[in-house]
Design an enzyme around this catalytic site. Structure first.
Site, mmCIF file in Angstrom:
data_model
loop_
_atom_site.group_PDB
_atom_site.id
_atom_site.type_symbol
_atom_site.label_atom_id
_atom_site.label_comp_id
_atom_site.label_asym_id
_atom_site.label_seq_id
_atom_site.Cartn_x
_atom_site.Cartn_y
_atom_site.Cartn_z
ATOM 1 N N ASP A 162 -12.419 -47.700 36.388
ATOM 2 C CA ASP A 162 -13.201 -46.936 37.141
ATOM 3 C C ASP A 162 -13.115 -47.522 38.570
ATOM 4 O O ASP A 162 -12.248 -47.998 38.922
ATOM 5 C CB ASP A 162 -14.490 -46.838 36.695
ATOM 6 C CG ASP A 162 -15.223 -45.570 36.948
ATOM 7 O OD1 ASP A 162 -15.500 -45.201 38.109
ATOM 8 O OD2 ASP A 162 -15.381 -44.580 35.889
ATOM 9 N N HIS A 229 -19.638 -45.440 40.985
ATOM 10 C CA HIS A 229 -19.356 -44.622 39.873
ATOM 11 C C HIS A 229 -19.259 -45.335 38.579
ATOM 12 O O HIS A 229 -19.662 -45.230 37.554
ATOM 13 C CB HIS A 229 -18.200 -43.749 40.174
ATOM 14 C CG HIS A 229 -17.717 -42.746 39.140
ATOM 15 N ND1 HIS A 229 -16.894 -43.160 38.252
ATOM 16 C CD2 HIS A 229 -18.056 -41.323 38.714
ATOM 17 C CE1 HIS A 229 -16.582 -41.874 37.282
ATOM 18 N NE2 HIS A 229 -17.201 -41.032 37.840
ATOM 19 N N SER A 408 -17.824 -37.352 33.520
ATOM 20 C CA SER A 408 -17.886 -38.695 33.642
ATOM 21 C C SER A 408 -19.053 -39.278 33.145
ATOM 22 O O SER A 408 -19.086 -40.616 32.458
ATOM 23 C CB SER A 408 -17.973 -39.207 35.296
ATOM 24 O OG SER A 408 -16.769 -39.154 35.957
#
Length: 587
Positions: A162, A229, A408
């Site tokens: 990520d 994220h 996600s």
């Protein structure tokens, strides 16, 4: 056996069987048409270019001359494929011409563009704290707390491929050393290319900084602040629990390995291929070996198009090394078959549901989806997925928590569940993990007419916790007490007491069996109903594989459900012993 009791047993379906092929995907229009700068070329094993960098460089130069472009070998990827620089940014037609030169070469197995992919979270609109309904609410939560009675992720390693990791005290104790695989300094925002620090400096991007979309409009269409994220995803999986602060992680005793591939303007296929390879214990040229090879990989990222051969090769190799790969389905309200890596084979593709148990409005869908998990919707912040984050918009700020929405956020629910499963049974293969998650899912309490896989994942049911309610609101009763199976001996028996079912058993009574044995062909298995009637589920055979994870179906419609059900198991041949790990009945 009487004609009025258990009438017939269906064939066993081994959870170790490979997943069905993913339907061939077609390319959907890209949200942002970014020129191609590199190609990924896989040479056949007998070709000199497959092992020699200088030969690959000469081959690239020769093909470039024929195409009128300045090509050159860049580096070797972890799968052995060659990354070839194009010397300039080429449009679709120019790229196709260069790729045609490679495809005409019989020594080339495949050639694909090194495309960019992007984080699949939907930007939240309210970062305030709320409760973690996604873990425990009865309507659309994943029934996680009940699973903690059996497993917490101890000794399981999860790689989060990520944006990297920004320090957070509610997660730090569970984070191990990772790696930064972003090779382009303009995307990394940390002053250089690849290095041993997966620290996330932020992925903020100015309007139009990443090129133009297919209509010629600047991409992105507006300034974007840091997403953090990867840290949000990691917190869902393994935030520290019972520490008096913040949120609880699904597999809160697992370790997280941050593997950085996403930065400014997303990430590239080549970097992701190397990250998958390294995270799963494979070798990547110029990168030290991974001392913490992952049991599970989470990839909450994606882009449009079919699964390219390079990515598929890396995934296949990772799964071959025993790593379960979990990916987000995507947030385009589109068929996931059009999005990569959601449409790759040998992955668990995860769609997102909202707090009411509907398919989330943004979530991709279709036959490519394997399972659905909570992804939230932040139109109301309390309905989002709360996890670890940072306040910094253009630099690192202070730690905080925020509610996000997206596939996600759904994918790490399944990665966390896989970690719980491996804690409970480290021998599970990636195929068995996928099968058990899907077979123990329950129907979505809301609506999903477009295809949400096997349904909403249920952590407790997957781990065989009695009293949970997977498929269609069914009742599951289980026994997780180990029973030794003597070598070449007599029957051993395990019992389940069923109560509160004031009707007959179903015509497709599901019997899930998990037996640890070095030679499962030795095993004979029978189910015995409360009235004493029995049926043979499995005969001895010449199957030399180890362990038996299978689901059997019998017609028990003439038998009252309430009462004592028994599973009988015998080993019919000498030299091997094993034990019944657990079994369950679904009414």
């Amino acid at each position: 056996m009487t004609a009025t009791a258990l009438l017939a047993a269906g064939a066993a379906t081994s959870a170790a069987a490979p997943p069905p092929p993913v339907p061939a995907a077609t390319t959907a229009p890209a949200a942002a048409e970014v020129p191609v700068e590199r190609l990924i070329v896989g040479y056949k094993s007998g070709a000199t270019e497959a092992v020699s960098n200088s030969a690959a460089d000469k081959d690239a130069e020769a093909k470039g001359r024929r195409a009128g472009k300045n090509l050159g070998f860049d580096r070797r990827l972890g799968t052995g494929a060659a990354l070839v620089g194009l010397g300039d940014k080429l449009d679709e037609g120019e790229t196709a011409a260069v790729m045609a030169e490679f495809r005409a070469d019989p020594d080339v197995a495949y050639v694909v563009p090194d495309r960019r992919v992007y984080a699949t979270a939907v930007t939240p609109n309210d970062p305030q704290y709320s409760r973690q309904w996604d873990l425990f609410e009865s309507t659309a939560g994943m029934n996680v707390p009940a699973a903690w009675d059996k497993a917490t992720g101890q000794d399981v390693k999860v790689a989060v491929i990520d944006t990297g990791y920004v320090s957070h005290s509610d997660l730090a104790a569970n984070v191990v050393n990772g790696y930064d695989f972003i090779s382009d300094p303009s995307m990394s925002q940390d002053g250089g290319g690849r290095d041993s620090s997966p620290a996330d400096p932020g992925d903020w991007t100015n309007r139009g900084e990443c090129g133009f979309d297919e209509s010629g409009r600047p991409w992105p269409p507006r300034d974007l602040d840091n997403s953090w994220h990867g840290t949000h995803v990691a917190g869902t999986i393994a935030a520290v629990t019972d520490n008096g602060k913040g949120v609880a992680g699904i597999a809160h005793d697992a370790t997280i390995q941050p593997v950085r591939v996403l930065g400014k303007c997303g990430g590239t296929t080549a970097d992701i291929i190397d990250a998958i390879t390294w995270a799963s214990g494979g070798s990547v040229q110029g990168v030290p070996s991974n001392p913490e090879a992952a049991d599970v990989i989470n990839m909450s990222l994606g882009g449009p198009g079919s699964c390219d051969s390079g990515t598929q090769s890396a995934i296949n190799a990772a799964v071959g090394r025993g790593t379960t790969v979990v990916v987000a389905a995507g947030n385009d309200d589109d068929n996931a078959a059009y999005h990569n890596p959601a449409n790759c084979r040998n992955v668990i593709t995860v769609a997102a549901s909202d707090r009411q148990g509907n398919r989330a409005h943004y979530s991709n869908y279709g036959g490519t989806v394997d399972i659905t998990a909570p992804g939230g919707e932040t139109a109301v912040s309390a309905d989002g997925i709360l996890s670890t984050l940072n306040t910094g918009t253009r630099s690192v700020g202070s730690e905080t928590y925020a509610a996000y929405q997206g596939t996600s956020m759904a994918a790490p629910h399944i990665a966390g569940l896989a970690a719980l499963m491996l804690d409970a049974d480290p021998s599970l293969t990636p195929a068995q993990i996928e099968s058990k998650i899907k077979s123990n899912a329950r129907s979505l309490p809301g609506s999903c007419s477009e295809g949400c896989g096997a349904g909403l994942a249920d952590a407790a049911a997957t781990l065989g916790i009695s009293g949970t309610t997977p498929p269609g609101g069914s009742n599951v009763f289980s026994n997780g007490t180990n029973v030794s199976i003597p070598d070449n001996g007599t029957w051993v028996t395990s019992s389940i007491q069923v109560t509160g079912i004031s009707r007959n058993a179903p015509s497709d009574l599901k019997i899930e069996v998990d037996i640890k044995h070095p030679y499962r062909g030795d095993l004979v298995i029978e189910i015995v109903a409360p009235d004493g009637a029995s049926v043979r589920l499995k005969d001895a055979s010449d199957d030399s594989n180890a362990n038996l994870v299978a689901t059997y179906s019998v017609d028990a419609s003439t038998v009252a459900a309430d009462g004592t059900w028994k599973l009988r198991v015998a080993d019919n041949y000498p030299e091997d012993t094993g034990y019944l790990d657990s079994w369950s009945l679904t009414f």
